[in-house]
Enzyme design. Structure first.
Site, PDB file in Angstrom:
ATOM      1  N   HIS A 191      -4.386  23.268  11.523  1.00 18.26           N
ATOM      2  CA  HIS A 191      -4.769  24.267  10.522  1.00 18.26           C
ATOM      3  C   HIS A 191      -3.680  24.547   9.499  1.00 18.26           C
ATOM      4  O   HIS A 191      -3.964  24.828   8.345  1.00 18.26           O
ATOM      5  CB  HIS A 191      -5.268  25.535  11.206  1.00 18.26           C
ATOM      6  CG  HIS A 191      -6.637  25.362  11.745  1.00 18.26           C
ATOM      7  ND1 HIS A 191      -6.899  25.198  13.078  1.00 18.26           N
ATOM      8  CD2 HIS A 191      -7.830  25.232  11.109  1.00 18.26           C
ATOM      9  CE1 HIS A 191      -8.193  25.008  13.251  1.00 18.26           C
ATOM     10  NE2 HIS A 191      -8.774  25.030  12.076  1.00 18.26           N
ATOM     11  N   ARG A 298     -13.290  29.878   5.498  1.00 13.26           N
ATOM     12  CA  ARG A 298     -12.722  30.110   6.835  1.00 13.26           C
ATOM     13  C   ARG A 298     -12.261  31.575   6.927  1.00 13.26           C
ATOM     14  O   ARG A 298     -11.094  31.893   6.696  1.00 13.26           O
ATOM     15  CB  ARG A 298     -11.527  29.197   7.074  1.00 13.26           C
ATOM     16  CG  ARG A 298     -11.860  27.714   7.160  1.00 13.26           C
ATOM     17  CD  ARG A 298     -10.617  26.909   7.506  1.00 13.26           C
ATOM     18  NE  ARG A 298     -10.920  25.575   7.951  1.00 13.26           N
ATOM     19  CZ  ARG A 298     -10.851  24.477   7.191  1.00 13.26           C
ATOM     20  NH1 ARG A 298     -10.504  24.577   5.931  1.00 13.26           N
ATOM     21  NH2 ARG A 298     -11.135  23.297   7.689  1.00 13.26           N
ATOM     22  N   ARG A 334     -18.371  31.237   6.873  1.00 11.05           N
ATOM     23  CA  ARG A 334     -18.358  30.913   8.308  1.00 11.05           C
ATOM     24  C   ARG A 334     -17.861  32.134   9.067  1.00 11.05           C
ATOM     25  O   ARG A 334     -16.830  32.712   8.703  1.00 11.05           O
ATOM     26  CB  ARG A 334     -17.421  29.728   8.558  1.00 11.05           C
ATOM     27  CG  ARG A 334     -17.290  29.437  10.036  1.00 11.05           C
ATOM     28  CD  ARG A 334     -16.490  28.202  10.303  1.00 11.05           C
ATOM     29  NE  ARG A 334     -15.062  28.448  10.212  1.00 11.05           N
ATOM     30  CZ  ARG A 334     -14.148  27.498  10.405  1.00 11.05           C
ATOM     31  NH1 ARG A 334     -14.529  26.253  10.637  1.00 11.05           N
ATOM     32  NH2 ARG A 334     -12.872  27.776  10.327  1.00 11.05           N
ATOM     33  N   GLU A 433     -19.676  20.477  15.477  1.00 11.26           N
ATOM     34  CA  GLU A 433     -18.284  20.037  15.649  1.00 11.26           C
ATOM     35  C   GLU A 433     -17.919  19.821  17.116  1.00 11.26           C
ATOM     36  O   GLU A 433     -16.755  19.678  17.452  1.00 11.26           O
ATOM     37  CB  GLU A 433     -17.316  21.005  14.970  1.00 11.26           C
ATOM     38  CG  GLU A 433     -17.494  22.457  15.319  1.00 11.26           C
ATOM     39  CD  GLU A 433     -16.528  23.372  14.560  1.00 11.26           C
ATOM     40  OE1 GLU A 433     -15.555  22.889  13.951  1.00 11.26           O
ATOM     41  OE2 GLU A 433     -16.736  24.593  14.606  1.00 11.26           O
ATOM     42  N   ASP A 457     -12.845  18.972  14.316  1.00  8.41           N
ATOM     43  CA  ASP A 457     -13.033  19.264  15.734  1.00  8.41           C
ATOM     44  C   ASP A 457     -13.900  18.220  16.416  1.00  8.41           C
ATOM     45  O   ASP A 457     -13.666  17.882  17.572  1.00  8.41           O
ATOM     46  CB  ASP A 457     -13.650  20.662  15.915  1.00  8.41           C
ATOM     47  CG  ASP A 457     -12.581  21.736  15.837  1.00  8.41           C
ATOM     48  OD1 ASP A 457     -11.524  21.553  16.457  1.00  8.41           O
ATOM     49  OD2 ASP A 457     -12.794  22.738  15.135  1.00  8.41           O
ATOM     50  N   CYS A 504     -17.889  19.116   6.185  1.00 16.45           N
ATOM     51  CA  CYS A 504     -16.846  20.014   5.683  1.00 16.45           C
ATOM     52  C   CYS A 504     -15.491  19.790   6.366  1.00 16.45           C
ATOM     53  O   CYS A 504     -14.540  20.492   6.085  1.00 16.45           O
ATOM     54  CB  CYS A 504     -17.271  21.479   5.816  1.00 16.45           C
ATOM     55  SG  CYS A 504     -17.422  22.014   7.521  1.00 16.45           S
TER      56      CYS A 504
HETATM   57  C1  PEP Z   1     -13.741  21.173  11.428  1.00 18.62           C
HETATM   58  O1  PEP Z   1     -13.518  21.369  12.613  1.00 18.62           O
HETATM   59  O2  PEP Z   1     -13.956  20.051  10.946  1.00 18.62           O
HETATM   60  C2  PEP Z   1     -13.750  22.296  10.470  1.00 18.62           C
HETATM   61  C3  PEP Z   1     -14.091  22.125   9.229  1.00 18.62           C
HETATM   62  O3  PEP Z   1     -13.348  23.520  10.945  1.00 18.62           O
HETATM   63  P1  PEP Z   1     -11.815  23.906  11.169  1.00 18.62           P
HETATM   64  O4  PEP Z   1     -10.967  22.829  10.541  1.00 18.62           O
HETATM   65  O5  PEP Z   1     -11.603  25.218  10.534  1.00 18.62           O
HETATM   66  O6  PEP Z   1     -11.697  23.936  12.641  1.00 18.62           O
HETATM   67 MG    MG Z   2     -13.585  23.341  13.397  1.00 18.70          MG
END
Ligand code: PEP
Ligand code: MG
Length: 579
Positions: A191, A298, A334, A433, A457, A504
């Site tokens: 992240h 997010r 989200r 995911e 994920d 995404c």
């Molecule tokens: C993902 O998991 O691809 C996603 C877009 O969510 P995050 O990166 O915030 O976990």
């Molecule tokens: Mg994710």
């Protein structure tokens, strides 16, 4: 001069003096003292309290006129704690009885108190642990006599060099001064890397022992395109990099020029390009880069860059600001994806043993209903301001989806009772995911308006590879055939059910993956705003027929290596500048 190779996670070049920051906590060895040193250590405790109190009192006055009451309240609470005689006594007693240093006594005592708070049932009480840790850090700063290098109040441009960066730290960076990021640990879709990408800060991670080779103030070049960090470069290297940086900026300007042009393939197929954001002020950047809405907001970052939990009004204001930028375009909010590496205030210091498999995302929300409802309340209120949609993260089974939807209905009833207007037909979707959601896509599709595939994920869970762990980063690949099969299933099931489908995850911002995704039938991409022009350029350079043929070939391949080589070559032919 020393050259280090890591993983490029956010493009661009930075040449700046380094700011080396330590981990969040000081390490306090349990050092013994001689009986004769007791009085000296007790005096050190007293001095540290005195200094911390006067520092806090000054901060309180300085913030008085500029900040909201919230911050002032926190300082006042800290001050009250520091004036508490019993706390002081507990610490000095420990020095007396156990013959330990002042810093050890402070740390051990405050940590013990904090651990009681973290076990409290009440969320407010649990949050108090954060205050205690904060005070521990403040006292230790005075005891250890070294100031923490503070990245939140910078006055000159720096390249941040760090062992491991948390999303919270990254979110706190002042974009004006942090010109580059380099870390020992981390992966491409961790992240912190995602935030750096969104903020447009060049970054390289997985540099192993970089922090041991750099001292604060050294010049470092961070090459976020090739994944290199050069420590104390010679004059010739600096000159070459200045030139290279100039070329890169020119390429970016050239790409920016396609902002107004539509994302349409050469054979006339329209593709939607949306932006991923963590903060409302990024929405403007999405617009500037030619994005047509927000495909992933997010919202958990509301919790990460604030000293206390956001109120419903904080949520609402953030959503209203975002929707204000994209009035008649989709904004997909989200619901919070807390847990794993993104802790709430109260959980920050009590992580789980296996956090990515633990109480994360929708699971966390379903166990913290008050918090979840507060957010849903705010999203529904904001739904009348534009084309707001709601999306749940990390759904693993149909029950979770049903439960989440039921809570949405409850909140709608509350709003009805309060005569607050909202969009009764708000679209509700899920992130796909987890492998289980991908495999059950045809069932889940019956109860949602859209899917968005979270490839970050999905890859991590399909391949059992921690997305943030540099030790296994070579195994992490969105184009592993196992991941691709799941993506194909989800896209096909969404098409059959006639619901919207988008991508995404970071895969949508990798130029070499675009042809494949188009060939697999994806027509909506949500990505880091700085990458929008490059991806649009690819879309405008291909035909769907070409993409279909690429996808057919790729889906017949069994080796990740073969797939990524093929995709790189195919993309290089279309956009050689990207390499
Ligand atoms: C993902 O998991 O691809 C996603 C877009 O969510 P995050 O990166 O915030 O976990
Ligand atoms: Mg994710």
């Amino acid at each position: 001069m020393e050259i280090k190779k890591g993983i490029a996670v956010s493009p661009g070049i930075s040449i700046a003096k380094s700011l080396v920051i330590d981990a969040e906590d000081y390490r306090i060895p349990r050092r013994k003292i001689k009986p004769a040193q007791r009085m000296r250590e007790i005096q050190r405790v007293r001095n540290a309290f005195k200094d911390a109190i006067s520092e806090l009192a000054q901060l309180e006055v300085a913030r008085d006129e500029t900040e909201e009451g919230k911050i002032k309240d926190i300082f006042a609470v800290h001050l009250r704690f520091l004036h508490d005689r019993s706390l002081h006594k507990k610490i000095t007693d420990l020095v007396q009885s156990d013959l330990v240093t002042a810093e050890y006594a402070v740390s051990a005592t405050l940590r013990e108190i904090a651990s009681h708070f973290t076990k409290e049932k009440d969320a407010y009480m649990r949050e108090r642990a954060t205050d205690i840790y904060d005070m521990e850090r403040r006292l230790l700063k005075h005891l250890l006599g070294r100031k923490r290098e503070d990245v939140e109040h910078l006055t000159e441009e720096v390249a941040v060099v760090v062992r491991e960066l948390s999303p919270t730290q990254t979110a706190g960076f002042d974009k004006k001064f942090v010109k580059g990021i380099a870390s020992d640990a981390g992966g491409r879709t961790s992240h912190a890397a995602i935030v750096a990408r969104s903020l447009g800060i060049p970054a390289v991670v997985a540099l192993e022992d970089l922090t041991e080779s750099v001292s604060g103030g050294d010049t470092v070049i961070i090459d976020g395109n090739r994944g290199l960090v050069i420590v104390n470069p010679d004059d010739e290297t600096i000159r070459q990099y200045e030139e290279y940086s100039h070329e890169f900026v020119e390429l970016e300007h050239k790409l920016d020029a396609i902002r107004e042009k539509p994302a349409v393939t050469r054979d006339g197929v329209k593709v939607a390009l949306l932006g991923n954001i963590e903060f409302p002020d990024e929405a403007e950047m999405v617009l500037q880069k030619g994005g047509e809405g927000i495909g992933l907001y997010r919202t958990e970052f509301l919790y990460l860059n604030s000293p206390s939990e956001p109120t419903e009004e904080d949520h609402y204001q953030a959503y209203a600001e975002t929707v204000g930028v994209f009035k008649h375009r989709p904004v997909i909010i989200r619901t919070v994806d807390l847990g794993a590496d993104k802790y709430t205030q109260s959980k920050r210091f009590a992580p789980e043993p296996n956090p990515f498999l633990g109480l994360r995302s929708i699971r966390f929300c379903l166990q913290n209903l008050m918090m979840f409802k507060t957010q849903l309340h705010a999203i529904l209120r904001a739904s009348v301001l534009g084309e707001v949609k709601m999306m749940f993260p990390l759904i693993t089974n149909i029950q979770e989806l049903m439960q989440a939807k039921m809570i949405v209905r409850d909140v709608m009833e509350d709003l009805d009772e309060e005569s607050i207007t909202y969009n009764k037909n708000i679209q509700v979707g899920i992130m796909v995911e987890t492998p289980s959601a991908a495999l059950m896509a045809s069932t889940l599709a019956r109860d949602v308006d859209f899917f968005s595939i979270g490839t970050n994920d999905l890859t991590q869970y399909t391949l059992a590879v921690d997305r943030g762990n540099e030790l296994v980063s070579t195994l992490y690949s969105e184009v592993d055939p196992a991941v691709l099969r799941l993506i194909r299933t989800v896209v096909q099931d969404a098409h059959k059910a006639q619901i919207d489908i988008s991508i995404c995850g970071e895969m949508a911002s990798e130029p070499e993956h675009i042809m494949l995704l188009l060939g697999m039938g994806v027509r909506t991409f949500s990505l880091a705003p700085p990458m929008i022009p490059e991806v649009k350029q690819i879309i405008r350079s291909v035909t769907i027929e070409d993409c279909n043929s690429v996808a057919r070939k790729i889906l017949a391949m069994n080796s990740e290596r073969q797939i990524s080589n093929y995709l790189r070559d195919a993309t290089r032919k279309i956009l050689p500048e990207a390499f």
